[in-house]
Design an enzyme around this catalytic site. Structure first.
Site, PDB file in Angstrom:
ATOM      1  N   GLY A  58       0.841  -1.193   0.000  1.00 34.41           N
ATOM      2  CA  GLY A  58       0.000   0.000   0.000  1.00 34.41           C
ATOM      3  C   GLY A  58       0.871   1.237   0.000  1.00 34.41           C
ATOM      4  O   GLY A  58       2.079   1.168   0.278  1.00 34.41           O
ATOM      5  N   CYS A  85       5.389  -6.026   1.692  1.00 34.38           N
ATOM      6  CA  CYS A  85       5.667  -4.593   1.597  1.00 34.38           C
ATOM      7  C   CYS A  85       4.987  -3.829   2.743  1.00 34.38           C
ATOM      8  O   CYS A  85       5.350  -4.008   3.904  1.00 34.38           O
ATOM      9  CB  CYS A  85       5.269  -4.059   0.223  1.00 34.38           C
ATOM     10  SG  CYS A  85       5.935  -2.407  -0.116  1.00 34.38           S
ATOM     11  N   TYR A  86       3.979  -3.009   2.482  1.00 34.43           N
ATOM     12  CA  TYR A  86       3.274  -2.300   3.557  1.00 34.43           C
ATOM     13  C   TYR A  86       2.663  -3.301   4.531  1.00 34.43           C
ATOM     14  O   TYR A  86       2.674  -3.082   5.750  1.00 34.43           O
ATOM     15  CB  TYR A  86       2.198  -1.390   2.963  1.00 34.43           C
ATOM     16  CG  TYR A  86       1.432  -0.595   4.003  1.00 34.43           C
ATOM     17  CD1 TYR A  86       1.989   0.537   4.578  1.00 34.43           C
ATOM     18  CD2 TYR A  86       0.156  -0.976   4.395  1.00 34.43           C
ATOM     19  CE1 TYR A  86       1.290   1.278   5.533  1.00 34.43           C
ATOM     20  CE2 TYR A  86      -0.551  -0.247   5.348  1.00 34.43           C
ATOM     21  CZ  TYR A  86       0.018   0.875   5.916  1.00 34.43           C
ATOM     22  OH  TYR A  86      -0.667   1.599   6.867  1.00 34.43           O
ATOM     23  N   HIS A 172       8.206  -7.425  -3.354  1.00 33.06           N
ATOM     24  CA  HIS A 172       6.957  -7.853  -3.986  1.00 33.06           C
ATOM     25  C   HIS A 172       7.160  -9.196  -4.697  1.00 33.06           C
ATOM     26  O   HIS A 172       7.546  -9.233  -5.866  1.00 33.06           O
ATOM     27  CB  HIS A 172       6.481  -6.806  -4.994  1.00 33.06           C
ATOM     28  CG  HIS A 172       5.938  -5.564  -4.363  1.00 33.06           C
ATOM     29  ND1 HIS A 172       4.632  -5.456  -3.938  1.00 33.06           N
ATOM     30  CD2 HIS A 172       6.536  -4.389  -4.050  1.00 33.06           C
ATOM     31  CE1 HIS A 172       4.440  -4.253  -3.403  1.00 33.06           C
ATOM     32  NE2 HIS A 172       5.585  -3.595  -3.454  1.00 33.06           N
ATOM     33  N   GLU A 174       4.991 -11.083  -5.852  1.00 30.35           N
ATOM     34  CA  GLU A 174       3.936 -11.328  -6.840  1.00 30.35           C
ATOM     35  C   GLU A 174       4.280 -10.807  -8.231  1.00 30.35           C
ATOM     36  O   GLU A 174       3.656 -11.218  -9.224  1.00 30.35           O
ATOM     37  CB  GLU A 174       2.611 -10.710  -6.370  1.00 30.35           C
ATOM     38  CG  GLU A 174       2.518  -9.190  -6.414  1.00 30.35           C
ATOM     39  CD  GLU A 174       3.112  -8.491  -5.196  1.00 30.35           C
ATOM     40  OE1 GLU A 174       2.829  -7.294  -5.015  1.00 30.35           O
ATOM     41  OE2 GLU A 174       3.859  -9.143  -4.431  1.00 30.35           O
ATOM     42  N   SER A 226     -20.820 -11.957 -27.779  1.00 35.71           N
ATOM     43  CA  SER A 226     -20.130 -10.848 -28.438  1.00 35.71           C
ATOM     44  C   SER A 226     -19.091 -11.330 -29.437  1.00 35.71           C
ATOM     45  O   SER A 226     -18.607 -10.556 -30.251  1.00 35.71           O
ATOM     46  CB  SER A 226     -19.426  -9.987 -27.383  1.00 35.71           C
ATOM     47  OG  SER A 226     -18.383 -10.734 -26.774  1.00 35.71           O
ATOM     48  N   GLY A 227     -18.724 -12.615 -29.351  1.00 38.72           N
ATOM     49  CA  GLY A 227     -17.605 -13.120 -30.125  1.00 38.72           C
ATOM     50  C   GLY A 227     -16.352 -13.239 -29.281  1.00 38.72           C
ATOM     51  O   GLY A 227     -15.352 -13.804 -29.716  1.00 38.72           O
ATOM     52  N   GLY A 228     -16.387 -12.688 -28.054  1.00 36.19           N
ATOM     53  CA  GLY A 228     -15.238 -12.725 -27.161  1.00 36.19           C
ATOM     54  C   GLY A 228     -15.251 -13.935 -26.257  1.00 36.19           C
ATOM     55  O   GLY A 228     -16.232 -14.672 -26.159  1.00 36.19           O
ATOM     56  N   VAL A 229     -14.135 -14.108 -25.537  1.00 39.35           N
ATOM     57  CA  VAL A 229     -13.960 -15.303 -24.707  1.00 39.35           C
ATOM     58  C   VAL A 229     -14.886 -15.291 -23.498  1.00 39.35           C
ATOM     59  O   VAL A 229     -15.405 -16.340 -23.089  1.00 39.35           O
ATOM     60  CB  VAL A 229     -12.483 -15.458 -24.286  1.00 39.35           C
ATOM     61  CG1 VAL A 229     -11.998 -14.291 -23.447  1.00 39.35           C
ATOM     62  CG2 VAL A 229     -12.265 -16.753 -23.532  1.00 39.35           C
ATOM     63  N   ASP A 230     -15.124 -14.123 -22.889  1.00 43.85           N
ATOM     64  CA  ASP A 230     -15.914 -14.088 -21.654  1.00 43.85           C
ATOM     65  C   ASP A 230     -17.345 -14.568 -21.879  1.00 43.85           C
ATOM     66  O   ASP A 230     -17.837 -15.452 -21.168  1.00 43.85           O
ATOM     67  CB  ASP A 230     -15.929 -12.675 -21.070  1.00 43.85           C
ATOM     68  CG  ASP A 230     -14.546 -12.182 -20.692  1.00 43.85           C
ATOM     69  OD1 ASP A 230     -13.636 -13.021 -20.591  1.00 43.85           O
ATOM     70  OD2 ASP A 230     -14.375 -10.966 -20.512  1.00 43.85           O
ATOM     71  N   SER A 231     -18.017 -13.982 -22.860  1.00 46.29           N
ATOM     72  CA  SER A 231     -19.409 -14.382 -23.105  1.00 46.29           C
ATOM     73  C   SER A 231     -19.488 -15.817 -23.606  1.00 46.29           C
ATOM     74  O   SER A 231     -20.435 -16.553 -23.290  1.00 46.29           O
ATOM     75  CB  SER A 231     -20.090 -13.429 -24.097  1.00 46.29           C
ATOM     76  OG  SER A 231     -19.475 -13.470 -25.368  1.00 46.29           O
ATOM     77  N   ALA A 232     -18.470 -16.253 -24.366  1.00 47.44           N
ATOM     78  CA  ALA A 232     -18.474 -17.628 -24.885  1.00 47.44           C
ATOM     79  C   ALA A 232     -18.357 -18.645 -23.760  1.00 47.44           C
ATOM     80  O   ALA A 232     -19.092 -19.641 -23.713  1.00 47.44           O
ATOM     81  CB  ALA A 232     -17.332 -17.809 -25.888  1.00 47.44           C
ATOM     82  N   LYS A 373      -9.145 -13.385 -15.821  1.00 48.95           N
ATOM     83  CA  LYS A 373      -9.173 -13.643 -17.264  1.00 48.95           C
ATOM     84  C   LYS A 373      -8.441 -14.932 -17.642  1.00 48.95           C
ATOM     85  O   LYS A 373      -8.930 -15.705 -18.470  1.00 48.95           O
ATOM     86  CB  LYS A 373      -8.539 -12.457 -18.009  1.00 48.95           C
ATOM     87  CG  LYS A 373      -8.701 -12.506 -19.519  1.00 48.95           C
ATOM     88  CD  LYS A 373     -10.100 -12.062 -19.911  1.00 48.95           C
ATOM     89  CE  LYS A 373     -10.237 -11.830 -21.395  1.00 48.95           C
ATOM     90  NZ  LYS A 373     -11.502 -11.178 -21.724  1.00 48.95           N
TER      91      LYS A 373
END
Length: 518
Positions: A58, A85-86, A172, A174, A226-232, A373
């Protein structure tokens, strides 16, 4: 929320830019994680029955008035806790250590040295590079803790108690710049805390299918593709759960890239068996966009037209039997960024089919709302979706309309679609399509430049290539595409797309430049 048998690691967010990245790294160790604000009362944290807790970084100083802190009672609950870190400094201060503004700051790659026996760090190289970003330092570890690593400027950059269930680091782990960072997190989660690595695509999909079945029952479900990965992927999960109760709607607004409409209409249907209604609205959208060059006006027109077209399709589908549920591809970062609430009011608008009239309000089905994602992509692969859809690069909702700087016309769309296809083909042949985050191709329709093609003078349009590398799209760097690949793309575009006589490369990072041009 995933099924309650999954172990959960809470990531307590102190305002860190990397809180989501920490949560993703935990999941990459196959352990489920959730982000919670540092202001959450301890009782609420404990109600989630966390297997472990990670305290994020932070921007504050722990000794400043009003700085976010943590009730020290949390450390008395017997829950393993790891500070970063913080969060490392908060942990030190809460347990009786000392945090000081030493006047020595560290930013960027820094060489770390191990200096003591450590359950967490043993077996790692005695020196390696880590990513630092701090002005304050822990100058005295809490009683009963061993300081196990240092840098040239900071004497304590890691500590742990006797069994390392309470531990922390100043750097960090990560971020990819920290060597051994993911291994340190994995060791703490799996080897020390004893988390079971059970968070994987197959389990994710199975759990979401069961949740959709329980929510929907015998109701009818609508999903906009939509043609995108999320909606598919969202649609594929719901299809597995309720089968013919789901109807998908694909509004073809004519603003997709070459081959993408066909992917939805042919490949997605073939792989899922989903019931699909296609609405050909290309002429409607082109008419509405005629003469419009302002990018925000384009977005608003496309959004409004989409809602009207989708509404008409929904009314037609529900004419015989009401539709009860609407599928949306909300992802976990959207939930976090909107405050973690539920329902449409808290989700970012670009993931909503918002603006529908009151008599078409549905109960939301959001099978991806706990996923990042990369997890969505792996879930899609486990469902057997076509790789062309799964690995599709991020693409804006308004489509090619905001990659044309100028008016959206059928001819400009044809030019851009042709150039974009060449760029995608060459990046795929060079095996770079999954290395970079995305490569927007932009047509400067309002710009012309002089060129020579063949024996004649030309006055053609420039095409801009915008390859970028990123993990979350919040920041991005321009991708260093090899010159020979750029040469192939440029040569093919200027040879095969006659209206283009110049190809330029955008080498601007984000910030200051956004990924999209409009």
């Amino acid at each position: 929320m995933p099924n309650k048998s999954l172990e959960t690691v809470l990531v307590v967010d102190f305002g860190a830019q990397y809180a989501q990245l920490i949560a993703r790294r935990v999941r990459q160790a196959q352990v489920y994680s959730e982000i919670v604000p540092s202001s959450m009362p301890i009782a609420e944290m404990l109600a989630k029955s966390p297997k472990a807790i990670i305290l994020s970084g932070g921007p504050s100083s722990v000794y400043e008035s009003g700085a976010p802190t943590l009730d020290s009672d949390l450390f008395k609950q017997g829950i393993p806790i790891f500070g970063i870190c913080y969060g490392f400094q908060v942990m030190a201060a809460a347990l009786g250590g000392v945090v000081t503004q030493t006047g020595k700051s560290e930013f960027g790659r820094t060489s770390l040295s191990l200096n003591s026996k450590s359950k967490l760090l043993d077996g790692l190289p005695t020196q390696f590079k880590v990513w630092m970003s701090h002005g304050d330092s822990v100058t005295s570890a809490p009683a009963g803790f061993s300081a196990t690593a240092n840098t040239s400027a900071t004497p304590i950059v890691a500590f742990e108690n006797s069994d390392a269930t309470l531990a922390g680091v100043q750097f960090h782990p990560e971020v990819l710049h920290s060597e051994n960072g993911q291994e340190i997190l994995r060791r703490w989660l799996i080897d020390i805390v004893g988390c079971k690595p059970t968070w994987n695509p197959e389990n994710i999909v199975a759990a979401e299918i069961e949740k959709v079945k329980a929510l929907v029952g015998g109701g009818r479900v609508l999903c906009g593709l939509s043609g995108g990965v999320d909606s598919a992927v969202a649609a594929a999960i719901v299809q597995k759960a309720v089968g013919a109760q789901l109807t998908c709607v694909f509004v073809d607004h004519g603003l997709l890239r070459a081959g993408e409409a066909e992917q939805v209409e042919r490949d997605f249907v073939a792989s899922t068996g989903v019931k699909l209604k296609v609405v050909d609205a290309k002429e409607r959208f082109l008419t509405a966009l005629a003469g419009i060059t302002d990018p925000e006006a384009k977005r608003k027109i496309i959004g409004a037209e989409f809602i009207r077209v989708f509404e008409a399709a929904a009314r037609e589908i529900s004419a015989d039997e009401p539709i009860d549920f609407l599928v949306q591809g909300t992802l976990y970062p959207d939930v976090v960024e909107s405050g973690g609430g539920t329902g449409t009011a808290n989700i970012k608008s670009h993931h909503n089919v918002g603006g529908l009239p009151d008599d078409l309000k549905f109960t939301l089905v959001e099978p991806l709302r706990t996923l990042f994602k990369d997890e969505v992509r792996f879930a899609g692969l486990s469902l057997g979706l076509p790789e062309e859809i799964i690995w599709r690069q991020p693409f804006p909702g308004p489509g090619l309309a905001i990659r044309i700087v100028g008016e959206v016309t059928e001819n400009n769309l044809r030019i851009l679609r042709s150039a974009d296809l060449i760029a995608r083909e060459e990046l795929r042949l060079a095996q770079l399509d999954r290395v970079i985050w995305q490569c927007p191709v932009v047509l400067l329709a309002d710009v012309r430049s002089v060129g020579v093609q063949g024996d004649g003078r030309t006055y053609g349009h420039p095409i801009v290539l915008r390859p970028v590398s990123s993990e979350d799209a919040m920041t991005a760097d321009w991708s260093r595409i090899p010159y020979d690949v750029l040469e192939k793309i440029s040569t093919r575009i200027t040879n095969e797309v006659r209206e283009v006589n110049r190809v330029v490369l955008d080498i601007t990072s984000k910030p200051p430049g956004t990924i999209e041009w409009e």
